[in-house]
Each structure stands twice: as structure tokens, then as C-alpha cells.
Write a protein that holds these residues in place. Structure first.
Motif, PDB file in Angstrom:
ATOM      1  N   LEU A  46      -7.756  -1.294 -10.365  1.00 35.77           N
ATOM      2  CA  LEU A  46      -7.571  -1.278  -8.991  1.00 35.77           C
ATOM      3  C   LEU A  46      -7.557  -0.018  -8.263  1.00 35.77           C
ATOM      4  O   LEU A  46      -6.751   0.903  -8.790  1.00 35.77           O
ATOM      5  CB  LEU A  46      -6.299  -2.113  -8.502  1.00 35.77           C
ATOM      6  N   LYS A  47      -8.212   0.226  -7.346  1.00 34.63           N
ATOM      7  CA  LYS A  47      -8.117   1.147  -6.431  1.00 34.63           C
ATOM      8  C   LYS A  47      -7.959   1.133  -4.796  1.00 34.63           C
ATOM      9  O   LYS A  47      -8.617   0.155  -4.517  1.00 34.63           O
ATOM     10  CB  LYS A  47      -9.663   2.195  -6.560  1.00 34.63           C
ATOM     11  N   LEU A  48      -7.082   1.841  -4.516  1.00 30.13           N
ATOM     12  CA  LEU A  48      -6.607   1.657  -3.116  1.00 30.13           C
ATOM     13  C   LEU A  48      -6.191   3.245  -2.659  1.00 30.13           C
ATOM     14  O   LEU A  48      -5.351   3.608  -3.113  1.00 30.13           O
ATOM     15  CB  LEU A  48      -5.246   0.984  -3.144  1.00 30.13           C
ATOM     16  N   PRO A  49      -7.041   3.340  -1.403  1.00 28.52           N
ATOM     17  CA  PRO A  49      -6.869   4.752  -0.608  1.00 28.52           C
ATOM     18  C   PRO A  49      -5.393   4.494  -0.165  1.00 28.52           C
ATOM     19  O   PRO A  49      -4.948   3.651   0.250  1.00 28.52           O
ATOM     20  CB  PRO A  49      -7.788   4.701   0.311  1.00 28.52           C
ATOM     21  N   ILE A  50      -4.772   5.636  -0.233  1.00 24.95           N
ATOM     22  CA  ILE A  50      -3.192   5.725   0.063  1.00 24.95           C
ATOM     23  C   ILE A  50      -3.138   5.629   1.507  1.00 24.95           C
ATOM     24  O   ILE A  50      -2.028   5.327   2.234  1.00 24.95           O
ATOM     25  CB  ILE A  50      -2.521   6.947  -0.635  1.00 24.95           C
ATOM     26  N   ALA A  51      -4.214   6.117   2.307  1.00 20.82           N
ATOM     27  CA  ALA A  51      -4.142   5.980   3.539  1.00 20.82           C
ATOM     28  C   ALA A  51      -4.083   4.879   4.213  1.00 20.82           C
ATOM     29  O   ALA A  51      -3.826   4.955   5.326  1.00 20.82           O
ATOM     30  CB  ALA A  51      -5.518   7.039   4.124  1.00 20.82           C
ATOM     31  N   ARG A  52      -4.507   3.841   3.631  1.00 20.57           N
ATOM     32  CA  ARG A  52      -4.465   2.443   3.996  1.00 20.57           C
ATOM     33  C   ARG A  52      -3.112   1.940   3.804  1.00 20.57           C
ATOM     34  O   ARG A  52      -2.687   0.792   4.426  1.00 20.57           O
ATOM     35  CB  ARG A  52      -5.458   1.633   3.249  1.00 20.57           C
ATOM     36  N   VAL A  53      -2.120   2.576   3.396  1.00 25.09           N
ATOM     37  CA  VAL A  53      -0.573   2.094   3.263  1.00 25.09           C
ATOM     38  C   VAL A  53       0.109   2.548   4.370  1.00 25.09           C
ATOM     39  O   VAL A  53       0.038   3.694   4.535  1.00 25.09           O
ATOM     40  CB  VAL A  53       0.264   2.636   1.966  1.00 25.09           C
ATOM     41  N   ALA A  54       0.522   1.788   5.152  1.00 20.71           N
ATOM     42  CA  ALA A  54       1.297   2.091   6.496  1.00 20.71           C
ATOM     43  C   ALA A  54       2.554   2.872   5.868  1.00 20.71           C
ATOM     44  O   ALA A  54       3.523   2.302   4.965  1.00 20.71           O
ATOM     45  CB  ALA A  54       1.739   0.717   7.258  1.00 20.71           C
ATOM     46  N   ILE A  55       2.738   3.891   6.605  1.00 24.93           N
ATOM     47  CA  ILE A  55       4.120   4.911   6.372  1.00 24.93           C
ATOM     48  C   ILE A  55       5.210   4.140   6.744  1.00 24.93           C
ATOM     49  O   ILE A  55       5.416   3.925   7.814  1.00 24.93           O
ATOM     50  CB  ILE A  55       3.689   6.031   6.973  1.00 24.93           C
ATOM     51  N   GLY A  56       6.296   4.063   5.986  1.00 28.51           N
ATOM     52  CA  GLY A  56       7.622   3.583   6.213  1.00 28.51           C
ATOM     53  C   GLY A  56       7.511   2.075   6.176  1.00 28.51           C
ATOM     54  O   GLY A  56       8.462   1.592   6.579  1.00 28.51           O
ATOM     55  N   GLU A  57       6.477   1.377   5.820  1.00 33.88           N
ATOM     56  CA  GLU A  57       6.620   0.181   5.780  1.00 33.88           C
ATOM     57  C   GLU A  57       6.327  -0.536   4.135  1.00 33.88           C
ATOM     58  O   GLU A  57       5.962   0.294   3.558  1.00 33.88           O
ATOM     59  CB  GLU A  57       5.271  -0.842   6.480  1.00 33.88           C
ATOM     60  N   GLU A  58       7.162  -1.653   3.790  1.00 36.75           N
ATOM     61  CA  GLU A  58       6.953  -2.094   2.752  1.00 36.75           C
ATOM     62  C   GLU A  58       5.753  -3.139   2.562  1.00 36.75           C
ATOM     63  O   GLU A  58       6.011  -4.161   3.067  1.00 36.75           O
ATOM     64  CB  GLU A  58       8.318  -2.774   2.362  1.00 36.75           C
ATOM     65  N   ILE A  59       4.694  -3.050   1.599  1.00 38.62           N
ATOM     66  CA  ILE A  59       3.662  -3.808   1.266  1.00 38.62           C
ATOM     67  C   ILE A  59       3.809  -4.572   0.038  1.00 38.62           C
ATOM     68  O   ILE A  59       4.011  -4.090  -0.846  1.00 38.62           O
ATOM     69  CB  ILE A  59       2.397  -3.137   1.231  1.00 38.62           C
ATOM     70  N   ASP A  60       4.122  -6.046   0.393  1.00 37.45           N
ATOM     71  CA  ASP A  60       4.540  -6.844  -0.897  1.00 37.45           C
ATOM     72  C   ASP A  60       3.490  -7.707  -0.864  1.00 37.45           C
ATOM     73  O   ASP A  60       3.249  -8.833  -0.203  1.00 37.45           O
ATOM     74  CB  ASP A  60       5.811  -7.716  -0.667  1.00 37.45           C
ATOM     75  N   LEU A  61       2.420  -7.456  -1.884  1.00 34.14           N
ATOM     76  CA  LEU A  61       1.236  -8.265  -2.045  1.00 34.14           C
ATOM     77  C   LEU A  61       0.470  -8.468  -3.546  1.00 34.14           C
ATOM     78  O   LEU A  61       1.131  -8.088  -4.400  1.00 34.14           O
ATOM     79  CB  LEU A  61      -0.031  -7.694  -1.185  1.00 34.14           C
ATOM     80  N   TRP A  62      -0.279  -9.563  -3.544  1.00 30.96           N
ATOM     81  CA  TRP A  62      -0.988  -9.794  -4.803  1.00 30.96           C
ATOM     82  C   TRP A  62      -2.000  -9.070  -4.691  1.00 30.96           C
ATOM     83  O   TRP A  62      -2.889  -9.378  -3.727  1.00 30.96           O
ATOM     84  CB  TRP A  62      -1.117 -11.207  -5.169  1.00 30.96           C
ATOM     85  N   PHE A  63      -2.552  -8.220  -5.717  1.00 31.02           N
ATOM     86  CA  PHE A  63      -3.850  -7.504  -5.607  1.00 31.02           C
ATOM     87  C   PHE A  63      -4.852  -8.133  -6.756  1.00 31.02           C
ATOM     88  O   PHE A  63      -4.482  -8.493  -8.032  1.00 31.02           O
ATOM     89  CB  PHE A  63      -3.572  -6.129  -5.905  1.00 31.02           C
ATOM     90  N   GLU A  64      -6.096  -8.087  -6.432  1.00 31.79           N
ATOM     91  CA  GLU A  64      -6.957  -8.903  -7.585  1.00 31.79           C
ATOM     92  C   GLU A  64      -7.377  -7.723  -8.338  1.00 31.79           C
ATOM     93  O   GLU A  64      -7.910  -6.773  -7.546  1.00 31.79           O
ATOM     94  CB  GLU A  64      -8.126  -9.399  -6.636  1.00 31.79           C
ATOM     95  N   LEU A  65      -7.592  -7.707  -9.592  1.00 27.45           N
ATOM     96  CA  LEU A  65      -8.234  -7.034 -10.490  1.00 27.45           C
ATOM     97  C   LEU A  65      -9.430  -6.991 -10.895  1.00 27.45           C
ATOM     98  O   LEU A  65     -10.149  -8.014 -10.925  1.00 27.45           O
ATOM     99  CB  LEU A  65      -7.283  -6.953 -11.643  1.00 27.45           C
ATOM    100  N   GLU A  66     -10.253  -5.823 -10.828  1.00 28.29           N
ATOM    101  CA  GLU A  66     -11.411  -5.626 -11.288  1.00 28.29           C
ATOM    102  C   GLU A  66     -11.662  -5.524 -12.580  1.00 28.29           C
ATOM    103  O   GLU A  66     -10.744  -4.741 -13.394  1.00 28.29           O
ATOM    104  CB  GLU A  66     -12.263  -4.580 -10.697  1.00 28.29           C
ATOM    105  N   GLY A  67     -12.656  -5.919 -13.323  1.00 27.07           N
ATOM    106  CA  GLY A  67     -12.781  -5.479 -14.770  1.00 27.07           C
ATOM    107  C   GLY A  67     -13.357  -4.169 -15.004  1.00 27.07           C
ATOM    108  O   GLY A  67     -13.982  -3.623 -14.020  1.00 27.07           O
ATOM    109  N   PRO A  68     -13.419  -3.903 -16.161  1.00 26.87           N
ATOM    110  CA  PRO A  68     -13.729  -2.270 -16.461  1.00 26.87           C
ATOM    111  C   PRO A  68     -15.166  -2.233 -16.272  1.00 26.87           C
ATOM    112  O   PRO A  68     -15.915  -1.183 -15.967  1.00 26.87           O
ATOM    113  CB  PRO A  68     -13.408  -2.111 -18.086  1.00 26.87           C
ATOM    114  N   GLU A  69     -16.311  -3.278 -16.401  1.00 27.69           N
ATOM    115  CA  GLU A  69     -17.555  -3.175 -16.313  1.00 27.69           C
ATOM    116  C   GLU A  69     -17.884  -3.297 -14.820  1.00 27.69           C
ATOM    117  O   GLU A  69     -19.055  -3.465 -14.367  1.00 27.69           O
ATOM    118  CB  GLU A  69     -18.396  -4.387 -17.185  1.00 27.69           C
TER     119      GLU A  69
END
Length: 450
Positions: free
Chosen positions: A150-173
Motif C-alpha cells: 500500500l502506498k499513500l502520499p502523506i500530503a493526503r493525510v489531514a494534519i491533526g485529524e485521526e483517519i480510521d479506515l480499511w485500506f485495500e492491499l495490492e499484490g506484489p505483481e
């Protein structure tokens, strides 16, 4: 109050009280509710837009809480895996513990990624990977099989907010299929910019003084009310008011004759009234009810400021400040043509207000001209390259403030679109009237044959 009581059993009472407080403060459940969710719930319950307070943190860090994973894919012959999570930010790599023989592991571990500045974190990408521990190569991670990434740009995380989510995982291929899901709680913390820190401290200081003054005035008025408004005051006030009314002509004559003597007293009285009025207005404007009303009005703006990347770059030390065009495009995007029209009318109104002050207004144009040029250029530079120069010249030259440069630039950019919309509306209404004017075809009469 119980903890302050003194006596032979005071220590026992304090311990009992502390135990009760701890028991009452235990969380009812482990469900995490973020500030954004609280704001949404409050909005749904009250029907009003609320605003969660912004948070300032002296340290810059990213908190990654790895909760659990579901439906992981394993390539081992036995079908099980020994998964663990690696968190990579830049050159820093951290990992969780290993959960033995599970495709639905539960970690509930928190990984803290520190940084010297918030700008260092804000430019990075959070890389998460779940690996299957290979115990055949002790002390090495080369044999650990990647189960999902899983890759997520940190700029998409709201500063000071708590993000509680389920993330979908990608395969190595990168086959485009889901390789399980990962439950994470992310929280990015960092400091405000210096100007907002000063504004926050100044606002808290002014609000504290205002609340103390308002509380003192309320207590004084409450305690003095029984002595001022009663039946004895009326008995004294009636003859006093009658005497002042009867002696009004004498007072007017004395004031006219001795005006030079009374002039200092008049000036002092006027200044005192003005000062008291200004202080009263300041207390009224900064009082708690006024602050609550103002917060309801600006809550949508503050929410937009906090929830957008440009707004977070304005508030927090994420690097260089955003440009004026980025700010305007965020809060008044080009699609909102009527919002830009209101902005243009406001700019022209401020520029034309110099006619109200013949001498001071022209001096104010010198300061307003570059500001107006920057605003007009940020809004309409795409439609006209030279609009900033025309706007600056119109504002800086004498007797040209009456020209509505910003509104004319708006007409140049949105005029054809508005004309097409009005034309389509007129045509649609004309067709509707023509359809209504066409008489309905007569229905044939059906007669029964005898």
C-alpha cells in the motif's frame, strides 16, 4: 470538594474519590471516533455546520497504528502465513511483531515516525507492506514473501485529524486484484505557522479578559438591581426629573453664556462617552455569545481551510506557502462564476470607495492598487494576460477609480457562457409556451349502435 475536606478520614475519602473518577473515565468501548466523524455527527444532529478545533503540536510526527488485516493471500504450501507489517517513510523502515500462522492477524501496535520538520514528512510517501516471515533465513529479510502493499502520499493525510479506515492491499505483481485489507489509524501532527500561533494566543488572551469583564459586570448589575429598581427609587426619581425638566430653560441660558468655560468639560465628556462606547462595543463583539455566532458563520470556511491541502499549507509548516492563485482556486474555484462575480464587485467597490474621502482616499489607492492587481491577476489571468496592468493603472491614476476593471474582466471570462445559458433558457421557455398553445386533438365520439 470532598478531596479538600480535612479530618481523620480525609485521606481515605480522597483515595475513594480517585478510584471512582478512574472507574467513570474508563472507555465504554474501543471504537475510535475521529474528529471529522464527530463534526459530521454534530451536523446531522443539529442541522448546523460545526467546527472541530484545530490542533497544534510542537513535534512533527506520523502515528501509524496497525490494527488488523483480513483475507490475506498466502503462497505457502500449508496455506498459512506468519505476517508482519513494515512501515517505510523515506529512509526510515519500522516493523511490527510477527503473528504466527494467521491470514487474519491482529496487531494493535502503534508505530511513530518522527521528523525534524513537518515539511520533511509532508513530501514523503507512506509505504506499507505485509510480509510473510521466512524463518529459514534467520536474521535476514530477503526471504520474506510480500503478501500485499500500500502506498499513500502523506500530503493526503489531514494534519491533526485521526483517519480510521480499511485500506485495500495490492499484490506484489500489481495485477489489479485485492490481496486482502488492512485496518489502520493514521494521525499526522505538526506545528502551526508562526502567524497563526500568535493569532491563537492573542485570541485566547482577549477572550479570557472579555469573559472576566463580562462576568464582573453581570455580577455587579445583579447585585445592584434590587437597590436601583424598587418603589423607593421611584419616589425619589419623580421630583428629580420634574425639577430638571422645569429648570431646562435656565440650564440652556447658563450653558450658552458660559460656553467657553464649559468647553473643556464638554470635550472631556464627549471623549469619555466615545471611549466607553468603544470599550462596550469591543466587549459585546468579543463576548462568548458573539464568538459562538461568529464561529457558526465562519465554520464552513474553517472546515474548508482545514480539509483541503492548500488550506493545510496555509495553517501548518508544510513548506513554502501556497500562491494567491492556488488559494483563490481552492475557495472560489473557476466553476463558481457567481462567487467570482461577488468577489469582483467587492474589489471594485473597495477601489471606488476612495471618492468618499477626497484626500485620504487617493493616498489609500497607492496601497490598494498592487493588492487589487494581484487579486484580479490571480482570478482572470487565464482569460487576459494584461488585466493586472490595466487594474493597477486604473487604481493608481487619479479620477479613474470609477472603472470596474474586475467586473469587466469577469464579463470577458464568463460573459459568453452566461449568454449561452440565458439563450438556452429563453429557447426552452419559448418551446414550452408553444407546446402549451397547441390545442389538443379532439377525441372521436363513440356511439353505441342499437
Amino acid at each position: 470538594e470532598t478531596s479538600r475536606q480535612k479530618g481523620p478520614f480525609s485521606c481515605f475519602k480522597r483515595r475513594t474519590l480517585r478510584r471512582r473518577i478512574r472507574r467513570l473515565s474508563r472507555p465504554i468501548s474501543r471504537v475510535r471516533v475521529s474528529n471529522a466523524c464527530r463534526t459530521l455527527c454534530a451536523t446531522m444532529a443539529t442541522g448546523e455546520t460545526t467546527f472541530a478545533p484545530l490542533r497544534d503540536s510542537p513535534e512533527s510526527k506520523l502515528l501509524v497504528q496497525i490494527m488488523e488485516a483480513r483475507n490475506l493471500h498466502s503462497r505457502s504450501p500449508g496455506g498459512n502465513a506468519d505476517p508482519f507489517v513494515t512501515v517505510k517513510v523515506g529512509e526510515k523502515i519500522l516493523q511490527t511483531s510477527v503473528q504466527r500462522r494467521s491470514l487474519n492477524p491482529v496487531w494493535n501496535e502503534t508505530i511513530i515516525v518522527p521528523a525534524q520538520t513537518l515539511a520533511d514528512l509532508y513530501r514523503q510517501t507512506l509505504e506499507i507492506s505485509i510480509r510473510d516471515k521466512d524463518y529459514s533465513l534467520a536474521g535476514s529479510s530477503k526471504g520474506d514473501e510480500v503478501m500485499g502493499t500500500l502506498k499513500l502520499p502523506i500530503a493526503r493525510v489531514a494534519i491533526g485529524e485521526e483517519i480510521d479506515l480499511w485500506f485495500e492491499l495490492e499484490g506484489p505483481e500489481n495485477d489489479g486484484q485485492a490481496h486482502g485489507h488492512l485496518h489502520m489509524v493514521l494521525r499526522l501532527e505538526g506545528p502551526f505557522r508562526t502567524e497563526f500561533k500568535v493569532m491563537e494566543k492573542l485570541g485566547a488572551y482577549v477572550a479570557g479578559i472579555t469573559d472576566k469583564v463580562a462576568h464582573t459586570i453581570e455580577q455587579s448589575s445583579t447585585s445592584a438591581k434590587p437597590y436601583v429598581f424598587n418603589k423607593y427609587t421611584v419616589v425619589v426619581a419623580v421630583p428629580v426629573v420634574a425639577g430638571i425638566t422645569a429648570s431646562a430653560p435656565l440650564i440652556a441660558v447658563a450653558f450658552t453664556v458660559g460656553f467657553p468655560l464649559f468647553l473643556p468639560v464638554i470635550i472631556f465628556s464627549v471623549l469619555a462617552i466615545v471611549m466607553v462606547s468603544i470599550i462596550s462595543m469591543a466587549i459585546a463583539v468579543t463576548s462568548k455569545p458573539s464568538r459562538n455566532r461568529a464561529m457558526k458563520m465562519v465554520a464552513p470556511i474553517l472546515n474548508n481551510l482545514r480539509d483541503t491541502p492548500v488550506g493545510q499549507q496555509i495553517l501548518y509548516q508544510t513548506g513554502p506557502r501556497p500562491g494567491l492563485e492556488d488559494v483563490l482556486n481552492t475557495f472560489i474555484p473557476p466553476e463558481k462564476k457567481w462567487g467570482r462575480l461577488y468577489m469582483s464587485l467587492t474589489i471594485d467597490l473597495i477601489g471606488s470607495s476612495s471618492y468618499l474621502l477626497p484626500l485620504v482616499g487617493e493616498a489609500g489607492d497607492i496601497a490598494w492598487a498592487p493588492i487589487q492587481a494581484m487579486l484580479v491577476s490571480a482570478m482572470f489571468r487565464r482569460s487576459s494576460k494584461y488585466v493586472a496592468y490595466f487594474s493597477f493603472a486604473e487604481e493608481i491614476l487619479p479620477f479613474t477609480d470609477i472603472i470596474p476593471t474586475a467586473t469587466l474582466a469577469w464579463l470577458r471570462m464568463y460573459g459568453p457562457e452566461v449568454y449561452d445559458e440565458m439563450k438556452a433558457t429563453v429557447i426552452a421557455r419559448r418551446e414550452a409556451r408553444e407546446q402549451e398553445a397547441i390545442p389538443a386533438a379532439p377525441q372521436p365520439e363513440i356511439t353505441s349502435g342499437n
